[in-house]
Design a protein around this motif. Structure first.
Motif, PDB file in Angstrom:
ATOM      1  N   ALA A  72      34.393  47.069  51.196  1.00 50.09           N
ATOM      2  CA  ALA A  72      35.361  47.110  52.293  1.00 50.09           C
ATOM      3  C   ALA A  72      36.697  46.482  51.914  1.00 50.09           C
ATOM      4  CB  ALA A  72      34.796  46.397  53.520  1.00 50.09           C
ATOM      5  N   GLN A  73      36.776  45.879  50.719  1.00 51.64           N
ATOM      6  CA  GLN A  73      38.007  45.207  50.301  1.00 51.64           C
ATOM      7  C   GLN A  73      38.813  46.097  49.356  1.00 51.64           C
ATOM      8  OE1 GLN A  73      38.348  42.197  51.917  1.00 51.64           O
ATOM      9  NE2 GLN A  73      36.357  42.857  52.730  1.00 51.64           N
ATOM     10  N   MET A  74      40.138  45.890  49.374  1.00 52.20           N
ATOM     11  CA  MET A  74      41.014  46.622  48.465  1.00 52.20           C
ATOM     12  C   MET A  74      42.110  45.680  47.969  1.00 52.20           C
ATOM     13  SD  MET A  74      41.415  49.372  46.854  1.00 52.20           S
ATOM     14  CE  MET A  74      40.320  50.463  47.800  1.00 52.20           C
ATOM     15  N   PRO A  75      42.122  45.366  46.687  1.00 49.76           N
ATOM     16  CA  PRO A  75      41.153  45.782  45.669  1.00 49.76           C
ATOM     17  C   PRO A  75      39.842  45.016  45.797  1.00 49.76           C
ATOM     18  CG  PRO A  75      42.712  44.233  44.729  1.00 49.76           C
ATOM     19  CD  PRO A  75      43.190  44.500  46.124  1.00 49.76           C
ATOM     20  N   LYS A  76      38.796  45.555  45.199  1.00 47.08           N
ATOM     21  CA  LYS A  76      37.502  44.904  45.260  1.00 47.08           C
ATOM     22  C   LYS A  76      37.558  43.577  44.491  1.00 47.08           C
ATOM     23  CE  LYS A  76      34.786  49.156  45.611  1.00 47.08           C
ATOM     24  NZ  LYS A  76      33.703  49.981  45.007  1.00 47.08           N
ATOM     25  N   PRO A  77      37.041  42.490  45.104  1.00 48.92           N
ATOM     26  CA  PRO A  77      37.095  41.187  44.427  1.00 48.92           C
ATOM     27  C   PRO A  77      35.968  40.953  43.421  1.00 48.92           C
ATOM     28  CG  PRO A  77      36.245  40.936  46.644  1.00 48.92           C
ATOM     29  CD  PRO A  77      36.622  42.373  46.504  1.00 48.92           C
ATOM     30  N   PHE A  78      34.901  41.765  43.510  1.00 46.30           N
ATOM     31  CA  PHE A  78      33.752  41.561  42.626  1.00 46.30           C
ATOM     32  C   PHE A  78      33.426  42.828  41.849  1.00 46.30           C
ATOM     33  CE2 PHE A  78      33.037  38.637  46.199  1.00 46.30           C
ATOM     34  CZ  PHE A  78      32.856  37.437  45.525  1.00 46.30           C
ATOM     35  N   GLU A  79      32.845  42.630  40.695  1.00 48.86           N
ATOM     36  CA  GLU A  79      32.202  43.708  39.954  1.00 48.86           C
ATOM     37  C   GLU A  79      30.698  43.500  40.111  1.00 48.86           C
ATOM     38  OE1 GLU A  79      31.656  45.438  35.382  1.00 48.86           O
ATOM     39  OE2 GLU A  79      33.062  43.803  35.800  1.00 48.86           O
ATOM     40  N   VAL A  80      30.025  44.490  40.662  1.00 42.07           N
ATOM     41  CA  VAL A  80      28.585  44.379  40.917  1.00 42.07           C
ATOM     42  C   VAL A  80      27.865  45.461  40.131  1.00 42.07           C
ATOM     43  CG1 VAL A  80      26.757  44.353  42.653  1.00 42.07           C
ATOM     44  CG2 VAL A  80      29.042  43.495  43.246  1.00 42.07           C
ATOM     45  N   GLU A 132      21.702  43.956  37.049  1.00 36.81           N
ATOM     46  CA  GLU A 132      22.170  43.339  35.803  1.00 36.81           C
ATOM     47  C   GLU A 132      22.989  42.073  36.031  1.00 36.81           C
ATOM     48  OE1 GLU A 132      23.809  45.873  32.826  1.00 36.81           O
ATOM     49  OE2 GLU A 132      22.704  47.631  33.537  1.00 36.81           O
ATOM     50  N   TYR A 133      24.104  42.162  36.778  1.00 37.50           N
ATOM     51  CA  TYR A 133      24.917  40.965  37.005  1.00 37.50           C
ATOM     52  C   TYR A 133      25.947  41.241  38.083  1.00 37.50           C
ATOM     53  CZ  TYR A 133      28.654  43.260  34.348  1.00 37.50           C
ATOM     54  OH  TYR A 133      29.623  44.144  33.927  1.00 37.50           O
ATOM     55  N   ILE A 134      26.549  40.155  38.580  1.00 36.14           N
ATOM     56  CA  ILE A 134      27.768  40.260  39.372  1.00 36.14           C
ATOM     57  C   ILE A 134      28.797  39.364  38.691  1.00 36.14           C
ATOM     58  CG2 ILE A 134      26.448  40.609  41.487  1.00 36.14           C
ATOM     59  CD1 ILE A 134      27.421  37.810  42.366  1.00 36.14           C
ATOM     60  N   SER A 135      30.067  39.669  38.897  1.00 31.65           N
ATOM     61  CA  SER A 135      31.150  38.844  38.357  1.00 31.65           C
ATOM     62  C   SER A 135      32.389  39.096  39.202  1.00 31.65           C
ATOM     63  CB  SER A 135      31.422  39.184  36.893  1.00 31.65           C
ATOM     64  OG  SER A 135      31.916  40.512  36.775  1.00 31.65           O
ATOM     65  N   PHE A 136      33.406  38.303  38.985  1.00 29.64           N
ATOM     66  CA  PHE A 136      34.685  38.563  39.634  1.00 29.64           C
ATOM     67  C   PHE A 136      35.330  39.782  38.999  1.00 29.64           C
ATOM     68  CE2 PHE A 136      34.297  33.914  40.330  1.00 29.64           C
ATOM     69  CZ  PHE A 136      34.418  33.900  41.714  1.00 29.64           C
ATOM     70  N   ALA A 137      36.077  40.519  39.806  1.00 31.90           N
ATOM     71  CA  ALA A 137      36.876  41.619  39.257  1.00 31.90           C
ATOM     72  C   ALA A 137      37.925  41.045  38.301  1.00 31.90           C
ATOM     73  CB  ALA A 137      37.543  42.396  40.384  1.00 31.90           C
ATOM     74  N   SER A 138      38.431  41.889  37.430  1.00 26.67           N
ATOM     75  CA  SER A 138      39.339  41.417  36.370  1.00 26.67           C
ATOM     76  C   SER A 138      40.596  40.764  36.925  1.00 26.67           C
ATOM     77  CB  SER A 138      39.711  42.578  35.449  1.00 26.67           C
ATOM     78  OG  SER A 138      40.335  43.619  36.187  1.00 26.67           O
ATOM     79  N   TRP A 139      41.024  41.177  38.133  1.00 28.84           N
ATOM     80  CA  TRP A 139      42.251  40.599  38.685  1.00 28.84           C
ATOM     81  C   TRP A 139      42.036  39.190  39.246  1.00 28.84           C
ATOM     82  CZ3 TRP A 139      42.623  39.172  43.820  1.00 28.84           C
ATOM     83  CH2 TRP A 139      41.669  39.705  44.707  1.00 28.84           C
TER      84      TRP A 139
END
Length: 334
Positions: free
Chosen positions: A60-68, A72-79
């Motif tokens: 629901a967010q733009m840009p997405k704050p997480f990489e899911v 395997e893993y979750i992490s913060f988006a590159s930004w």
């Protein structure tokens, strides 16, 4: 009636109960946690049941704050690449979940900010900070300080001051506790935490509490209905004057008992203690030679289990330079 333990090793296992090895065939979700990654580090772990609300929020967010990457893993988006951005992303997420009532644990919002380690570019290694109530949702490694208060009788025996947790506390109501304990918030030191909690919980004045000595730490990984709890507790000892009586102040402690060692041992095995406080107390009994290698068959295993190696980054402390030392010797030079 809670289960009684037969050994101190069982007492420790009751607290340090997160799997030491994952079993993919075990249906319990603690065997299927997803790493929360930050560059090369794992800074937390997430239960599979936490993923759907996280994915829903992220989409629901733009840009997405997480990489899911499911499974395997979750992490913060590159930004999301700075302390401030990471902190803001986590605050926005937890506040949204809190407003929607997504997770019951967030009803216990404390307005206490805990550090999350893993950014070596900062001198303190802090990658971001997070509201304490949200840490179990991401399996964030927490740090606290616990104080063993005791008195020494004229015959040399030791008695320990034991706290009874308030029966209205949200967590572990009515159980036995170390005399003083508290979580270490962002930018607070371990000693500052002890002095502060001594005043707030037990009415111990600073001229006494400042004499507390840091004597080690215990570490463990547990879980509750609210999530995953890897923790390290810095242990402190304080010998109180025999005529001093701790007095509850902030309502978190119902009362204090001054107990002989045998009463402390009995209540530990009776499962009357908050689990992590039982570990700190067992460590005290070992350091004061109440539990010894000649009397305790599990002595070495107790030592191992009180100091679990956690996979998460740790604090980096800035310390003052040491003064040069002078060596004195009675040996003749050859």
């Amino acid at each position: 009636m809670s289960t009684r333990f037969d050994t101190y090793l069982q007492v420790i296992s009751h607290a340090d109960k997160f799997p030491h090895e994952f079993d993919p065939k075990n249906p319990d979700e603690v065997h299927h946690t997803i790493p929360f990654r930050l560059h090369p580090h794992i800074v937390g772990r997430v239960l599979p049941s936490t993923l759907p609300p996280l994915i829903e929020y992220n989409d629901a967010q733009m840009p997405k704050p997480f990489e899911v990457v499911e499974g395997e893993y979750i992490s913060f988006a590159s930004w999301v690449d700075t302390f401030d951005k990471r902190t803001q992303v986590m605050e926005n997420l937890l506040q949204t979940w809190r407003e929607k009532g997504t997770f019951k644990v967030l009803k216990g919002w404390r307005n206490e900010i805990f550090p999350v380690y893993g950014d070596a570019s900062r001198s303190d290694n802090v990658a971001f900070v997070i509201e304490r109530a949200g840490t179990p949702l991401f399996g964030i490694s927490q740090f606290g300080a616990h104080l063993n208060c005791y008195v020494r009788e004229p015959d040399g025996s030791i008695k320990i001051w034991v706290g009874r947790r308030s029966r209205t506390k949200q967590t572990w109501p009515g159980l036995l506790d170390n005399c003083v304990a508290g979580g270490i918030t962002y930018q607070a030191t371990t000693k500052d935490t002890i002095v502060k909690e001594c005043d707030e919980e037990a009415s111990i004045p600073s001229e006494i509490s400042k004499q507390a000595r840091n004597v080690g730490a215990v570490s463990y990984f547990t879980y509750t209905e609210h999530g995953l709890v890897p923790e390290t507790q810095y242990s402190f000892d304080l010998e109180l004057p025999r005529d001093f009586v701790p007095t509850p102040r902030d309502g978190e402690v119902e009362c204090f008992y001054l107990w002989p060692i045998e009463k402390v041992r009995e209540t530990l095995l009776n499962n009357e203690w908050k689990p992590n406080c039982a570990l700190v107390t067992i460590d005290f009994l070992m350091r004061h030679s109440v539990i010894t290698a000649d009397t305790e068959p599990d002595y070495i295993d107790l030592t191992y289990r009180l100091h679990r190696k956690l996979e998460f980054p740790t604090p980096h402390k800035q310390v003052a330079a040491r003064a040069p030392f002078v060596v004195t010797s009675t040996c003749q030079q050859q």
